[in-house]
Scaffold this motif. Structure first.
Motif, PDB file in Angstrom:
ATOM      1  N   LEU A   1      65.543  72.345  54.784  1.00 15.48           N
ATOM      2  CA  LEU A   1      65.717  73.062  53.522  1.00 15.48           C
ATOM      3  C   LEU A   1      64.388  73.653  53.063  1.00 15.48           C
ATOM      4  O   LEU A   1      64.323  74.815  52.647  1.00 15.48           O
ATOM      5  N   ALA A   2      63.323  72.867  53.151  1.00 14.20           N
ATOM      6  CA  ALA A   2      62.013  73.342  52.704  1.00 14.20           C
ATOM      7  C   ALA A   2      61.510  74.495  53.561  1.00 14.20           C
ATOM      8  O   ALA A   2      60.989  75.494  53.048  1.00 14.20           O
ATOM      9  N   ILE A   3      61.685  74.382  54.872  1.00 11.24           N
ATOM     10  CA  ILE A   3      61.130  75.382  55.795  1.00 11.24           C
ATOM     11  C   ILE A   3      61.920  76.676  55.757  1.00 11.24           C
ATOM     12  O   ILE A   3      61.351  77.775  55.651  1.00 11.24           O
ATOM     13  N   TYR A   4      63.227  76.566  55.853  1.00 13.02           N
ATOM     14  CA  TYR A   4      64.027  77.765  56.095  1.00 13.02           C
ATOM     15  C   TYR A   4      64.611  78.404  54.838  1.00 13.02           C
ATOM     16  O   TYR A   4      65.002  79.571  54.867  1.00 13.02           O
ATOM     17  N   TYR A   5      64.659  77.658  53.723  1.00 10.61           N
ATOM     18  CA  TYR A   5      65.322  78.211  52.553  1.00 10.61           C
ATOM     19  C   TYR A   5      64.401  78.307  51.332  1.00 10.61           C
ATOM     20  O   TYR A   5      64.277  79.367  50.719  1.00 10.61           O
ATOM     21  N   ILE A   6      63.763  77.211  50.984  1.00  9.19           N
ATOM     22  CA  ILE A   6      62.879  77.264  49.807  1.00  9.19           C
ATOM     23  C   ILE A   6      61.633  78.073  50.105  1.00  9.19           C
ATOM     24  O   ILE A   6      61.204  78.919  49.311  1.00  9.19           O
ATOM     25  N   LYS A   7      61.015  77.830  51.270  1.00 10.17           N
ATOM     26  CA  LYS A   7      59.891  78.624  51.766  1.00 10.17           C
ATOM     27  C   LYS A   7      58.710  78.649  50.806  1.00 10.17           C
ATOM     28  O   LYS A   7      58.062  79.685  50.622  1.00 10.17           O
TER      29      LYS A   7
END
Length: 288
Positions: free
Chosen positions: A29-35
């Motif tokens: 979630l952190a890598i691919y969406y929240i960024k």
């Protein structure tokens, strides 16, 4: 969508506590969406701490996390942090061969992100000396330092290790043949290795690279005579050599001979195309 995913994760955490599945979802979630750097940084810290808390499963999880991070960020600081954490965990492993495998995995990781010095450092931690020196020779070779690589291979051969000494001899012969142009030494080693027809193919290649056509063709005739299944390939290789040396008469004779002696082989089709290309009748079956 991000809010929904976050809420789902919080619900999962409240119901089941921390788990590897939970942390993989957090990092994704952190890598691919929240960024956002701070979110990724925090997620990475949490997942590394969780991995360290369960040593039994840690190594496979470090590898999985590295794959995720490296695929997204390449040689980013995050990749270095994962490798560093994995490397620190190795000393706790009791089995030498397992430690060696893991040091080499870390070394490969540093090599992949362009840190050659760190890669060499971790190869140097491998306790099995023949294996360590064999890997170091490969690293030197990748840098074009073949003279130094060959010296390491000689040291590996001298250990008489059942696995790596034979590999080292093969690798040294290949280094002489393919990189150092020391064909006499390569040929001598291939005769010592004595694994025909493979080594005979390597020997004929040495002679060809050495610009000794007659000797190369003599070895090819030996292959054809002693190893019938290799006959069509050896005969065709001579045709290729003759053509490259602009010896058209010999090349044509060799191609016709293949049609006559090996009519059902793949090389027969190649010989037919060769003769057609040169406008030569396919009959005759002349010898070279």
């Amino acid at each position: 969508a991000i809010d929904e995913a976050t809420a789902s994760l919080e619900k999962d955490l409240a119901a089941n506590g921390e788990s590897w599945a939970y942390h993989t979802r957090v990092i994704a979630l952190a890598i691919y969406y929240i960024k956002k750097d701070d979110e990724t940084d925090g997620a990475l810290n949490r997942v590394l701490a969780y991995i360290a808390s369960e040593p039994k499963h840690a190594w496979a999880r470090y590898q999985a996390l590295w794959t995720t991070i490296q695929r997204k960020f390449g040689d980013h600081e995050y990749s270095l942090r994962v490798l560093g954490a994995a490397a620190k965990s190795i000393a706790a492993e009791d089995t030498t061969s397992v430690r060696d495998d893991r040091y080499l995995w870390v070394a490969a990781g540093y090599g992949e992100i362009g840190d050659g010095n760190r890669a060499v450092e971790y190869v140097g931690k491998v306790e099995h000396v023949p294996r360590r020196k064999f890997i170091l020779h490969q690293m030197l070779g990748s840098q074009g330092r073949w003279t130094e690589a060959v010296e390491l291979l000689k040291q590996v051969e001298a250990t008489n290790d059942g696995e790596f000494s034979p590999k080292a001899r093969e690798a040294r012969a290949a280094a002489y043949r393919l990189h150092l142009q020391e064909y006499a030494q390569a040929i001598s080693l291939y005769y010592e290795i004595d694994d025909p027809p493979r080594t005979l193919w390597d020997i004929q290649d040495c002679y060809w690279r050495w610009k000794k056509l007659d000797e190369a063709c003599a070895i090819l005739r030996e292959i054809e005579a002693v190893f019938p299944k290799q006959g069509p390939a050896a005969a065709w290789k001579r045709v290729e050599y003759y053509e490259k040396k602009k010896l058209k008469e010999k090349a044509v004779a060799g191609a016709r001979r293949i049609l006559k002696i090996y009519p059902k082989s793949k090389q027969s089709s190649q010989a037919h195309q060769f003769l057609e290309k040169h406008g030569v009748a396919t009959g005759g079956g002349l010898d070279e």
